[in-house]
Design an enzyme around this catalytic site. Structure first.
Site, PDB file in Angstrom:
ATOM      1  N   ARG A  25       0.620  -1.138   0.130  1.00 23.31           N
ATOM      2  CA  ARG A  25       0.027  -0.206  -0.195  1.00 23.31           C
ATOM      3  C   ARG A  25       1.275   1.067  -0.461  1.00 23.31           C
ATOM      4  O   ARG A  25       1.788   1.194   0.639  1.00 23.31           O
ATOM      5  CB  ARG A  25      -1.358  -0.250   1.407  1.00 23.31           C
ATOM      6  CG  ARG A  25      -2.110  -0.885   0.610  1.00 23.31           C
ATOM      7  CD  ARG A  25      -2.934  -0.373  -0.155  1.00 23.31           C
ATOM      8  NE  ARG A  25      -4.152  -1.527   0.328  1.00 23.31           N
ATOM      9  CZ  ARG A  25      -4.447  -2.476  -0.842  1.00 23.31           C
ATOM     10  NH1 ARG A  25      -3.271  -2.613  -1.818  1.00 23.31           N
ATOM     11  NH2 ARG A  25      -5.583  -3.207  -0.382  1.00 23.31           N
ATOM     12  N   GLU A  69      -3.458   7.110  -3.841  1.00 21.79           N
ATOM     13  CA  GLU A  69      -4.463   7.430  -5.295  1.00 21.79           C
ATOM     14  C   GLU A  69      -5.125   8.202  -5.910  1.00 21.79           C
ATOM     15  O   GLU A  69      -5.667   7.610  -4.396  1.00 21.79           O
ATOM     16  CB  GLU A  69      -4.335   5.071  -5.150  1.00 21.79           C
ATOM     17  CG  GLU A  69      -2.702   4.953  -5.374  1.00 21.79           C
ATOM     18  CD  GLU A  69      -3.091   3.221  -5.129  1.00 21.79           C
ATOM     19  OE1 GLU A  69      -4.055   2.457  -5.305  1.00 21.79           O
ATOM     20  OE2 GLU A  69      -2.196   2.887  -4.902  1.00 21.79           O
ATOM     21  N   HIS A  82      -1.386  -0.176 -10.227  1.00 20.53           N
ATOM     22  CA  HIS A  82      -1.731  -0.475  -9.158  1.00 20.53           C
ATOM     23  C   HIS A  82      -1.858  -2.496 -10.028  1.00 20.53           C
ATOM     24  O   HIS A  82      -3.828  -2.177  -9.642  1.00 20.53           O
ATOM     25  CB  HIS A  82      -2.694   0.336  -7.873  1.00 20.53           C
ATOM     26  CG  HIS A  82      -3.428  -0.471  -6.272  1.00 20.53           C
ATOM     27  ND1 HIS A  82      -3.404  -0.525  -5.664  1.00 20.53           N
ATOM     28  CD2 HIS A  82      -3.253  -2.427  -5.714  1.00 20.53           C
ATOM     29  CE1 HIS A  82      -3.486  -0.854  -4.230  1.00 20.53           C
ATOM     30  NE2 HIS A  82      -3.390  -2.076  -5.070  1.00 20.53           N
ATOM     31  N   GLY A  94      -1.217  -5.127  -9.111  1.00 24.08           N
ATOM     32  CA  GLY A  94      -0.999  -6.865  -8.302  1.00 24.08           C
ATOM     33  C   GLY A  94      -1.385  -8.077  -8.742  1.00 24.08           C
ATOM     34  O   GLY A  94      -1.312  -8.405  -9.345  1.00 24.08           O
TER      35      GLY A  94
HETATM   36  C1  GLV Z   1      -4.781  -5.154  -3.823  1.00 26.81           C
HETATM   37  O1  GLV Z   1      -4.472  -4.658  -3.393  1.00 26.81           O
HETATM   38  C2  GLV Z   1      -5.202  -5.639  -3.417  1.00 26.81           C
HETATM   39  O2  GLV Z   1      -5.204  -5.391  -1.665  1.00 26.81           O
HETATM   40  O3  GLV Z   1      -5.786  -6.972  -3.075  1.00 26.81           O
END
Ligand code: GLV
Length: 320
Positions: A239, A268, A286, A288
């Protein structure tokens, strides 16, 4: 018993929606823009369950708009967007989606690590700007990974998956965690637990894989950055606010550290303008868990949590 009403506050994959539709009456915000608060509150008025995204703030005002709410199913592993204490006080169950996004997020962290150490973003920008170039013995030399130390802050599932990848690239692993990992995991990764100070001072790459909470707010501040090696890289797929972004920009500008690979940002969707100007940073929006398979699995897990709770069973992945 009346049909449960399930409010989905953003667009989620169909495979999750289909499960929800088999349990109750579903209303879903069908737009990629954030749901306007008045629309959300009107829908929450008789909602039994809410399926939320990490961009939703599930706070006291959200709960006040939803007097019948039994469950908040966040389609994310992180749940710093949810006031879990307020939910618990109201008797509202909170769930998240751990596990199903572990590999995708570790892949992305490894991708950022490779991009920044091998200067791939810089190389791409050179070619895309149509700057004339010729192969050169000393052109854009990066940093090799073999024998380098990766320091993982937060050795949960994603940290372990990243360590496994990094080991395949010949890296040595140290980690910092609230508690030691299982001896079997430590053995498998050849990893040892160290204090944060030692991790920062001795790692060639530092990767943040811990949850965000008041305890980890600005964990990486100017002092932490200045304790890192000038040749070291920082990777953040956790984060944004774990890092003091203004301090990071200064550290990257003045060579306190060598570079950074960032998937997340302090405010963000804003990205600090200083980061945009720097060549030794790789920035992505972002991403991920952003694979088709993973986003589908996240939506399905959130929906299965709703199904469990509305059927009076224990949720699969509960937070409270
Ligand atoms: C993505 O950042 C999540 O927390 O799933």
């Amino acid at each position: 018993m009346s049909t449960p009403r399930i409010v989905v506050t953003g667009r989620i994959p169909d495979s999750g929606l289909e499960i929800l539709q088999s349990i109750g009456e579903v209303w879903a915000w069908g737009d990629d823009r954030p749901i306007p608060t008045e629309v959300r509150n009107a829908q929450l008025a008789d909602a039994t369950a809410a399926v939320t995204l990490l961009t939703d703030q599930v706070d006291v005002a959200f709960l006040a708009a939803a007097p019948e709410l039994q469950l908040v199913a966040n389609v994310a592993v992180g749940y710093n967007n949810i006031d879990v204490e307020a939910c618990t006080a109201r008797g509202v169950t909170v769930t998240n989606t751990p596990g199903v996004l572990t590999d995708a997020t570790a892949d992305l962290a490894m991708g950022l690590l490779l991009m920044v150490t091998r200067r791939l973003g810089e190389g791409e920008r050179l070619l895309r700007s149509q700057t004339p170039w010729k192969w050169g013995m000393f052109m854009m030399l990066g940093t090799g990974l073999q024998g380098r130390r990766l320091g993982i802050v937060g050795l949960g599932g994603i940290g372990v998956a990243l360590a496994t990848r990094a080991r395949a690239f010949g890296m040595e692993i140290v980690y910092h965690n609230r508690s030691a990992a299982d001896a079997a995991i430590e053995r498998q990764l050849g990893a040892s637990l160290v204090g944060l100070d030692e991790l920062l001072a001795t790692s060639d790459v530092v990767s943040l894989n811990c949850p965000y909470s008041p305890a980890t707010h600005h964990l990486i501040d100017a002092a932490a950055l200045s304790s890192m090696r000038p040749s070291a890289f920082l990777i953040n797929t956790a984060r944004g606010p774990i890092v003091d972004e203004a301090a990071l920009v200064s550290a990257l500008q003045d060579g306190t550290i060598a570079g950074a690979g960032l998937d997340v940002f302090e405010n963000e969707p804003e990205v600090h303008p200083g980061l945009i100007d720097l060549d030794n940073v790789v920035i992505v929006p972002h991403l991920g868990s952003a694979t088709v398979e993973t986003r589908g699995a996240m939506a399905e897990l959130a929906a299965k949590n709703v199904a469990a709770v509305l059927a009076g069973r224990a949720p699969i992945t509960a937070i409270n």
